[in-house]
Design an enzyme around this catalytic site. Structure first.
Site, PDB file in Angstrom:
ATOM      1  N   GLU A 174       0.924  -1.106   0.052  1.00 56.53           N
ATOM      2  CA  GLU A 174      -0.184   0.277   0.058  1.00 56.53           C
ATOM      3  C   GLU A 174       0.797   1.213  -0.248  1.00 56.53           C
ATOM      4  O   GLU A 174       2.156   1.324   0.795  1.00 56.53           O
ATOM      5  CB  GLU A 174      -0.976  -0.074   1.243  1.00 56.53           C
ATOM      6  CG  GLU A 174      -1.745   1.113   1.464  1.00 56.53           C
ATOM      7  CD  GLU A 174      -2.276   0.959   3.027  1.00 56.53           C
ATOM      8  OE1 GLU A 174      -3.072   1.884   3.417  1.00 56.53           O
ATOM      9  OE2 GLU A 174      -1.936   0.313   3.716  1.00 56.53           O
ATOM     10  N   ASP A 220      14.119  -0.822  13.767  1.00 55.82           N
ATOM     11  CA  ASP A 220      14.972   0.083  12.962  1.00 55.82           C
ATOM     12  C   ASP A 220      14.213   1.399  13.123  1.00 55.82           C
ATOM     13  O   ASP A 220      13.805   2.248  12.059  1.00 55.82           O
ATOM     14  CB  ASP A 220      14.923  -0.417  11.614  1.00 55.82           C
ATOM     15  CG  ASP A 220      16.124   0.351  10.528  1.00 55.82           C
ATOM     16  OD1 ASP A 220      16.805   1.219  11.253  1.00 55.82           O
ATOM     17  OD2 ASP A 220      16.377   0.097   9.536  1.00 55.82           O
TER      18      ASP A 220
HETATM   19  P1  ADP Z   1      14.775   1.281   2.406  1.00 56.15           P
HETATM   20  O1  ADP Z   1      14.601  -0.222   2.772  1.00 56.15           O
HETATM   21  O2  ADP Z   1      15.596   1.222   0.944  1.00 56.15           O
HETATM   22  O3  ADP Z   1      15.713   1.790   3.406  1.00 56.15           O
HETATM   23  P2  ADP Z   1      12.463   2.304   3.007  1.00 56.15           P
HETATM   24  O4  ADP Z   1      11.265   1.189   3.155  1.00 56.15           O
HETATM   25  O5  ADP Z   1      12.774   2.965   4.162  1.00 56.15           O
HETATM   26  O6  ADP Z   1      13.312   1.857   2.093  1.00 56.15           O
HETATM   27  O7  ADP Z   1      11.748   3.545   2.187  1.00 56.15           O
HETATM   28  C1  ADP Z   1      12.446   4.743   1.691  1.00 56.15           C
HETATM   29  C2  ADP Z   1      11.528   5.960   1.815  1.00 56.15           C
HETATM   30  O8  ADP Z   1      10.336   5.561   0.771  1.00 56.15           O
HETATM   31  C3  ADP Z   1      10.952   6.162   3.155  1.00 56.15           C
HETATM   32  O9  ADP Z   1      11.631   7.051   3.921  1.00 56.15           O
HETATM   33  C4  ADP Z   1       9.408   6.810   2.871  1.00 56.15           C
HETATM   34  O10 ADP Z   1       9.735   8.054   2.586  1.00 56.15           O
HETATM   35  C5  ADP Z   1       9.336   6.202   1.580  1.00 56.15           C
HETATM   36  N1  ADP Z   1       8.319   4.911   1.838  1.00 56.15           N
HETATM   37  C6  ADP Z   1       8.531   3.718   2.194  1.00 56.15           C
HETATM   38  N2  ADP Z   1       7.314   2.986   2.181  1.00 56.15           N
HETATM   39  C7  ADP Z   1       6.392   3.642   1.557  1.00 56.15           C
HETATM   40  C8  ADP Z   1       4.949   3.397   1.443  1.00 56.15           C
HETATM   41  N3  ADP Z   1       4.300   2.094   1.844  1.00 56.15           N
HETATM   42  N4  ADP Z   1       4.201   4.428   0.963  1.00 56.15           N
HETATM   43  C9  ADP Z   1       4.681   5.617   0.757  1.00 56.15           C
HETATM   44  N5  ADP Z   1       6.073   5.986   0.874  1.00 56.15           N
HETATM   45  C10 ADP Z   1       6.958   4.919   1.492  1.00 56.15           C
END
Ligand code: ADP
Length: 295
Positions: free
Chosen positions: A100, A204
């Site tokens: 989502e 984390d």
């Molecule tokens: P990584 O595993 O590469 O660290 P993240 O899951 O932390 O990636 O995601 C990087 C950025 O993307 C997050 O800081 C957030 O801003 C955005 N993000 C992550 N998941 C979602 C989501 N489900 N919907 C919208 N933005 C997201």
């Protein structure tokens, strides 16, 4: 559109169609280059639905399956919001996670208090098996071994500190002198940490993984969860700052923290610091040495 962008559109299209059927059309993509090794994209469909897809080059096998399990595990507690998972898989030899999309909102006035209350609710989930988890997952690109242990301190030493320490020694980032100091510290840890029962933690929890949803409230992303010390989670939030005082007050009002927590913060943060040494380099080593030397 460059050939590379075209290829990425096709790649995303295939994933979308695999999960939603062939009558779905992608309208827009917004790429995220988070500085981490994963790539991510926010996908908008013609019907205005939005999804968030992360993928990598397939060099961290099972990472997204574990992340999907992490999200489902936290989601099932109904304590704090996380994106729901649409699915994981392999496309063009790349592993991906489709979930989502959480559009960013403005923080509501009660954002931090609500967040503190919800995190306390999450942490009230414990496990009969003690500390650990049923599967191996990842913190960033580093595998987290989660073999169950009824003794939280033994778990923290073995599967958090010693595991990262071994990797740093193997990579010659930590020498015999520092290793010996760690071993001395491990002997002292039972008298320095409260051996609390396990709590389900995000694992984390820095500000980059705490999103503000359209309601102005917390949605957590990118968990590295396990049943462990809740104090380790709270200590983690102080590493890069950014959490409001009212968050800690609300947490403490709902799930009081034992006295002396502030003195224990550096001990818990040895774990993320060692992970940083292993993933990002020796720049984090002075902070590790300083903590080990002070006990
Ligand atoms: P990584 O595993 O590469 O660290 P993240 O899951 O932390 O990636 O995601 C990087 C950025 O993307 C997050 O800081 C957030 O801003 C955005 N993000 C992550 N998941 C979602 C989501 N489900 N919907 C919208 N933005 C997201």
């Amino acid at each position: 559109m460059s050939t590379e962008t075209q290829a990425q559109y096709q790649f995303i299209d295939k994933i979308i169609q695999h999960h939603l059927g062939e009558n779905t059309e992608v309208k827009d993509l917004e790429f995220f280059y988070g500085g981490n090794f994963n790539l991510a994209v926010r996908v908008q469909l013609k019907n205005a639905d939005e999804y968030f897809i992360k993928w990598n080059q397939g060099d961290h096998q099972g990472l997204f399956d574990a992340e999907a399990k992490n999200l489902d595990l936290i989601g099932k507690t109904s304590s704090i919001s996380v994106p729901s998972v649409m699915g994981t898989g392999t496309m063009e030899e790349k592993e991906y996670l489709m979930m989502e999309c959480i559009p960013s909102g403005e923080k509501a006035a009660n954002y931090w208090v609500d967040f503190g209350e919800k995190l306390a609710r999450l942490h009230k989930n414990t496990a009969e098996n003690g500390h650990g988890l049923d599967y191996t997952n990842y913190i960033g690109a580093a595998p987290q071994i989660n073999t169950w242990n009824q003794n939280g301190i033994a778990f923290f030493i073995e599967h958090r500190l010693r595991n990262q320490l071994a990797r740093a020694i193997y990579d010659r980032k930590i020498d015999a002198e520092l290793e010996a100091k760690f071993e001395t510290l491990f002997e002292k840890l039972p008298s320095l940490l409260p051996n609390e029962k396990s709590a389900l933690i995000h694992g984390d929890l820095w500000s980059g993984n705490a999103m503000t949803n359209p309601q102005g409230l917390i949605t957590l992303v990118d968990p590295a969860c396990y049943y462990g010390f809740r104090e380790a989670e709270l200590a983690f939030t102080t590493m890069f700052g950014g959490f409001d005082e009212s968050f800690y007050e609300a947490y403490n009002a709902n799930f009081p923290i034992e006295k002396g927590f502030h003195e224990r913060i550096p001990l818990y943060n040895l774990y993320p610091l060692l992970v940083h040494v292993n993933l990002f380099g020796e720049g984090y080593l002075p902070a590790v040495k300083k903590i080990v030397d002070s006990y």
